[in-house]
Scaffold this active site. Structure first.
Site, PDB file in Angstrom:
ATOM      1  N   ARG A  38      -3.454 -10.386   4.696  1.00  0.00           N
ATOM      2  CA  ARG A  38      -3.837 -10.349   3.282  1.00  0.00           C
ATOM      3  C   ARG A  38      -2.650  -9.782   2.503  1.00  0.00           C
ATOM      4  NH1 ARG A  38      -6.348  -6.982  -0.538  1.00  0.00           N
ATOM      5  NH2 ARG A  38      -7.892  -8.035  -1.858  1.00  0.00           N
TER       6      ARG A  38
ATOM      7  N   LYS B 196       0.823  -1.210   0.000  1.00  0.00           N
ATOM      8  CA  LYS B 196       0.000   0.000   0.000  1.00  0.00           C
ATOM      9  C   LYS B 196       0.857   1.260   0.000  1.00  0.00           C
ATOM     10  CE  LYS B 196      -4.301  -2.015   1.503  1.00  0.00           C
ATOM     11  NZ  LYS B 196      -5.387  -2.097   2.505  1.00  0.00           N
TER      12      LYS B 196
END
Length: 268
Positions: free
Chosen positions: A238, A203
């Site tokens: 994840r 991210k």
């Protein structure tokens, strides 16, 4: 949980797995690399992404779910009740909803009737509007309270608490600094009384603080974030890079408990 995006525009791997055969091959490799679950999504929810028609979402998603469901557990990453229903019928075992079952008024009923596990993620607004809503007096306390409200709504709809996993939603209506605060205070989220999922992989906050402009260059930072989350009790990670994360977790566990070496594959 391996991340498998069957989309043209996801922030990290958009377009790589849009072809069903490429997506199926990638999912097979994730299972071989040690994924316990592969999360298949066909609608990008990156910041600024527009919604797509559920029919288009299902055309991308269902062939991949059907193929991978025969290999290992698959989750369907979707906000749409019709897609949830179709994915579960195709063999998915878990629903992963970035809206926390708030986007589609029929979603909670579909999950309740299926009796399947569901991931409720924290997000404000939609992918198109969420980054304008990243204003908090105390980000951890407010995300906790808003997640607790979604858990309450899910239970009121008939979803058993034992089937709920909570995700604080790093990167969704959060600034880079707020993501770090949530990681640092992750242990407080055990107060929700459900399992926790953390998705930090590749991210933008990792790129900002790690000096990696391209998502493809964020593996070291992603591994660091995964280990921080694991140390604070995350039950599910994840990730895009399954083999590397599995290796990092094995070494982390072995260092914390050398006797665990006897449980690793290949040791007698």
């Amino acid at each position: 949980m391996g991340v498998l995006n069957v989309t043209p525009d996801s922030f990290s791997d958009g377009g790589r797995h849009l072809d069903a055969s490429a997506a199926i091959a990638a999912g097979r490799k994730m299972f071989a690399d040690g994924a316990d679950l592969v999360d298949v999504g066909a609608e990008s929810t990156r910041p600024g992404a527009a919604a797509i028609d559920p029919a288009e979402e299902q055309a991308r998603l269902l062939p991949v779910v059907r193929a991978l469901a025969g290999i290992g557990p698959v989750s369907a990453d979707t906000r749409n009740a019709a897609t949830m229903r179709a994915a579960l019928a195709a063999g998915a075992r878990v629903v992963n909803d970035v809206s926390g079952l708030a986007h589609d008024p029929d979603a909670a009923r579909v999950v309740a009737e299926a009796g399947c596990p569901v991931v409720l993620m924290h997000m404000r607004g939609t992918p198109e509007t969420m980054q304008a809503r990243a204003t908090y007096a105390d980000v951890a306390a407010e995300v906790f309270a808003e997640l607790a409200a979604r858990l309450g709504a899910a239970e009121a709809a008939g979803i058993a608490r034992r089937n709920i996993v909570a995700d604080p939603g790093l990167g969704f209506a959060k600034t880079a600094e707020q993501n770090l605060v949530l990681l640092e205070r992750l242990a407080a989220f055990h107060g929700l009384g459900v399992r926790l999922l953390v998705g930090a992989s590749r991210k933008s906050f990792i790129g900002r603080f790690g000096g990696a402009a391209s998502p493809a260059d964020r593996l070291p930072g992603s591994l660091a974030a995964a280990l921080v989350a694991a140390a604070r009790g995350a039950h599910v990670l994840r990730v895009h890079d399954v083999a590397e994360t599995v290796q990092a977790l094995r070494i982390w566990r072995a260092a914390a408990d050398p006797s665990s070496l006897d449980k690793l594959p290949g040791r007698s």
